[in-house]
Motif scaffolding. Sequence first.
Motif, PDB file in Angstrom:
ATOM      1  N   TYR A  39       0.568  -1.161  -0.064  1.00 56.62           N
ATOM      2  CA  TYR A  39      -0.099  -0.228   0.202  1.00 56.62           C
ATOM      3  C   TYR A  39       1.225   1.601   0.008  1.00 56.62           C
ATOM      4  O   TYR A  39       0.307   1.909  -0.915  1.00 56.62           O
ATOM      5  CB  TYR A  39      -0.927   0.167   1.177  1.00 56.62           C
ATOM      6  CG  TYR A  39      -2.035   1.349   1.109  1.00 56.62           C
ATOM      7  CD1 TYR A  39      -3.316   1.475   0.240  1.00 56.62           C
ATOM      8  CD2 TYR A  39      -1.339   1.987   2.351  1.00 56.62           C
ATOM      9  CE1 TYR A  39      -3.800   2.296   1.273  1.00 56.62           C
ATOM     10  CE2 TYR A  39      -2.243   3.536   2.078  1.00 56.62           C
ATOM     11  CZ  TYR A  39      -3.138   3.489   1.673  1.00 56.62           C
ATOM     12  OH  TYR A  39      -3.763   4.696   1.609  1.00 56.62           O
ATOM     13  N   TYR A  43     -11.548   6.406  -5.956  1.00 58.60           N
ATOM     14  CA  TYR A  43     -11.229   5.326  -6.678  1.00 58.60           C
ATOM     15  C   TYR A  43      -9.228   5.063  -6.602  1.00 58.60           C
ATOM     16  O   TYR A  43     -10.111   3.542  -7.224  1.00 58.60           O
ATOM     17  CB  TYR A  43     -12.357   5.479  -7.737  1.00 58.60           C
ATOM     18  CG  TYR A  43     -11.096   5.915  -8.929  1.00 58.60           C
ATOM     19  CD1 TYR A  43     -10.555   5.462  -9.586  1.00 58.60           C
ATOM     20  CD2 TYR A  43     -11.654   7.717  -8.971  1.00 58.60           C
ATOM     21  CE1 TYR A  43      -9.637   5.717 -11.153  1.00 58.60           C
ATOM     22  CE2 TYR A  43     -10.250   8.219 -10.292  1.00 58.60           C
ATOM     23  CZ  TYR A  43      -9.973   7.400 -11.672  1.00 58.60           C
ATOM     24  OH  TYR A  43      -8.362   8.033 -11.820  1.00 58.60           O
ATOM     25  N   GLN A  44      -9.276   5.871  -6.427  1.00 60.60           N
ATOM     26  CA  GLN A  44      -8.090   5.354  -6.860  1.00 60.60           C
ATOM     27  C   GLN A  44      -7.297   4.887  -5.904  1.00 60.60           C
ATOM     28  O   GLN A  44      -6.376   3.701  -5.244  1.00 60.60           O
ATOM     29  CB  GLN A  44      -6.823   6.965  -7.104  1.00 60.60           C
ATOM     30  CG  GLN A  44      -6.892   7.447  -9.139  1.00 60.60           C
ATOM     31  CD  GLN A  44      -6.285   8.583  -9.152  1.00 60.60           C
ATOM     32  OE1 GLN A  44      -6.156   9.626  -7.784  1.00 60.60           O
ATOM     33  NE2 GLN A  44      -6.308   9.116 -10.402  1.00 60.60           N
ATOM     34  N   LEU A 103      -9.439   3.305  -3.657  1.00 62.09           N
ATOM     35  CA  LEU A 103     -10.107   1.742  -3.236  1.00 62.09           C
ATOM     36  C   LEU A 103      -8.847   0.849  -4.491  1.00 62.09           C
ATOM     37  O   LEU A 103      -8.863  -0.453  -4.055  1.00 62.09           O
ATOM     38  CB  LEU A 103     -11.299   1.856  -4.325  1.00 62.09           C
ATOM     39  CG  LEU A 103     -12.629   2.661  -3.389  1.00 62.09           C
ATOM     40  CD1 LEU A 103     -13.395   2.203  -4.165  1.00 62.09           C
ATOM     41  CD2 LEU A 103     -12.613   1.826  -2.311  1.00 62.09           C
ATOM     42  N   VAL A 104      -8.135   1.353  -6.381  1.00 65.87           N
ATOM     43  CA  VAL A 104      -7.294   0.248  -6.513  1.00 65.87           C
ATOM     44  C   VAL A 104      -6.233  -0.214  -5.723  1.00 65.87           C
ATOM     45  O   VAL A 104      -5.936  -1.554  -5.728  1.00 65.87           O
ATOM     46  CB  VAL A 104      -7.399   0.903  -7.714  1.00 65.87           C
ATOM     47  CG1 VAL A 104      -5.848   0.719  -8.690  1.00 65.87           C
ATOM     48  CG2 VAL A 104      -8.747   1.291  -8.782  1.00 65.87           C
ATOM     49  N   ILE A 105      -5.892   0.681  -5.160  1.00 67.41           N
ATOM     50  CA  ILE A 105      -3.991   0.546  -4.471  1.00 67.41           C
ATOM     51  C   ILE A 105      -4.564  -0.143  -2.882  1.00 67.41           C
ATOM     52  O   ILE A 105      -3.435  -1.139  -2.950  1.00 67.41           O
ATOM     53  CB  ILE A 105      -4.171   2.110  -4.078  1.00 67.41           C
ATOM     54  CG1 ILE A 105      -3.418   3.430  -5.369  1.00 67.41           C
ATOM     55  CG2 ILE A 105      -2.768   1.813  -2.998  1.00 67.41           C
ATOM     56  CD1 ILE A 105      -2.756   3.978  -4.712  1.00 67.41           C
ATOM     57  N   THR A 119      -6.969  -2.118  -3.156  1.00 65.23           N
ATOM     58  CA  THR A 119      -7.690  -3.755  -3.582  1.00 65.23           C
ATOM     59  C   THR A 119      -6.080  -4.390  -3.791  1.00 65.23           C
ATOM     60  O   THR A 119      -5.924  -5.423  -3.696  1.00 65.23           O
ATOM     61  CB  THR A 119      -9.016  -3.457  -4.129  1.00 65.23           C
ATOM     62  OG1 THR A 119      -9.985  -3.091  -3.538  1.00 65.23           O
ATOM     63  CG2 THR A 119      -8.782  -4.736  -4.678  1.00 65.23           C
ATOM     64  N   THR A 120      -5.415  -3.649  -4.379  1.00 60.53           N
ATOM     65  CA  THR A 120      -3.509  -4.607  -5.158  1.00 60.53           C
ATOM     66  C   THR A 120      -3.405  -4.879  -3.960  1.00 60.53           C
ATOM     67  O   THR A 120      -2.852  -6.095  -3.314  1.00 60.53           O
ATOM     68  CB  THR A 120      -3.344  -3.368  -6.015  1.00 60.53           C
ATOM     69  OG1 THR A 120      -4.084  -2.986  -6.964  1.00 60.53           O
ATOM     70  CG2 THR A 120      -1.164  -4.191  -6.269  1.00 60.53           C
ATOM     71  N   VAL A 172     -10.423  -8.277  -1.221  1.00 55.60           N
ATOM     72  CA  VAL A 172     -11.425  -7.552  -2.072  1.00 55.60           C
ATOM     73  C   VAL A 172     -12.529  -7.474  -1.982  1.00 55.60           C
ATOM     74  O   VAL A 172     -12.542  -5.744  -2.023  1.00 55.60           O
ATOM     75  CB  VAL A 172     -11.939  -8.311  -3.708  1.00 55.60           C
ATOM     76  CG1 VAL A 172     -12.262  -7.251  -4.415  1.00 55.60           C
ATOM     77  CG2 VAL A 172      -9.897  -8.604  -4.493  1.00 55.60           C
ATOM     78  N   ILE A 204     -13.021  -3.057  -0.760  1.00 56.89           N
ATOM     79  CA  ILE A 204     -13.174  -2.263  -1.131  1.00 56.89           C
ATOM     80  C   ILE A 204     -14.859  -1.482   0.079  1.00 56.89           C
ATOM     81  O   ILE A 204     -14.740   0.322  -0.298  1.00 56.89           O
ATOM     82  CB  ILE A 204     -14.305  -2.743  -2.321  1.00 56.89           C
ATOM     83  CG1 ILE A 204     -12.848  -3.042  -3.393  1.00 56.89           C
ATOM     84  CG2 ILE A 204     -15.434  -2.207  -3.322  1.00 56.89           C
ATOM     85  CD1 ILE A 204     -13.957  -4.013  -4.645  1.00 56.89           C
TER      86      ILE A 204
END
Length: 299
Positions: free
Chosen positions: A91, A109-110, A112-114, A116-117, A185, A189
């Motif tokens: 992270y 949203y960015q 969320l992507v980070i 989740t990864t 995931v 989120i």
Amino acid sequence: MPLSVRDPPVKRKVPWHVAMVLGGMAGMVATTVVHPLDVIKVRLQLFPRSCSTLEMASAVVRCRGGAALYTGLSAGLLRQTTYTTTRLAVYHALIDVFHREYNQEPILYQKLVISTTAGLCGALAGTPSEVALVRMMADGPLEPCIACNCPRLYRGTFDALYKICTQEGMGALWRGGTLTLGRSVLVSICQVWSYTQVREEFRERKLAKGLSLHIYASFISSFLTAFVSLPIDLVKTRYQVKHRGLTQREIFSDIVHRKGALYFWKGFVPYYIRMAIHTIVALLVFDELHQLYEDTKRS
């Protein structure tokens, strides 16, 4: 999730390796606090009859002693050193890359992507310790008050990992890995989105601030996260303990046809309370550890 519970948030230049270590330590403290709820949740998910959280907790303590609520704690702590540290390292590394590339804070949203990864990487690293954790918590008869002279299958975390490897193969350490990744995931989120939205809504309406704001946001976001992620967690738990030798699909179908859809939320109360308290305690401890780190650097 934020690194601080202060309001307004304090800008912090935390090296990723420091955040990883401090976050792992905070996670271990929080896990120690909430581990009994984890034990009760797993026992409820595997128990064949209807039973409330208090009934299960009382039966375990009455029949097996208070120490039984800390069964598998060592595996839970190992999970924090693998899952949490990996998740935080990824992270913060991704956040640092984002800052260097765009010179700004990521929007929702960015994040969320980070998140989740990072959660997927953490789940992949933490699955072996989670399999050992679930197996140890489920060890012994499911009915707490049934006497059993059989020795426990696992003497400790590393004994569990060794026996799983030798008896079932190395791949068994990642048993239910797809379910673990799926839950990660959903949790990433739901938790990031709901915590951020609730926090901003409360702040705009001036309903709370500081520690109170963090606590309210944690309990509300944890409720939504627990509701969304518990069904996959239940199937994961039953599959990881090799419940009657069924496949994931068979476990799902068995619940739908024999138990009913509401069964997917069995153990919701301890799961939700555990998630909320873990979030609050982990962030509070992280905040204090970070302050101690800053004080040490300045002295």
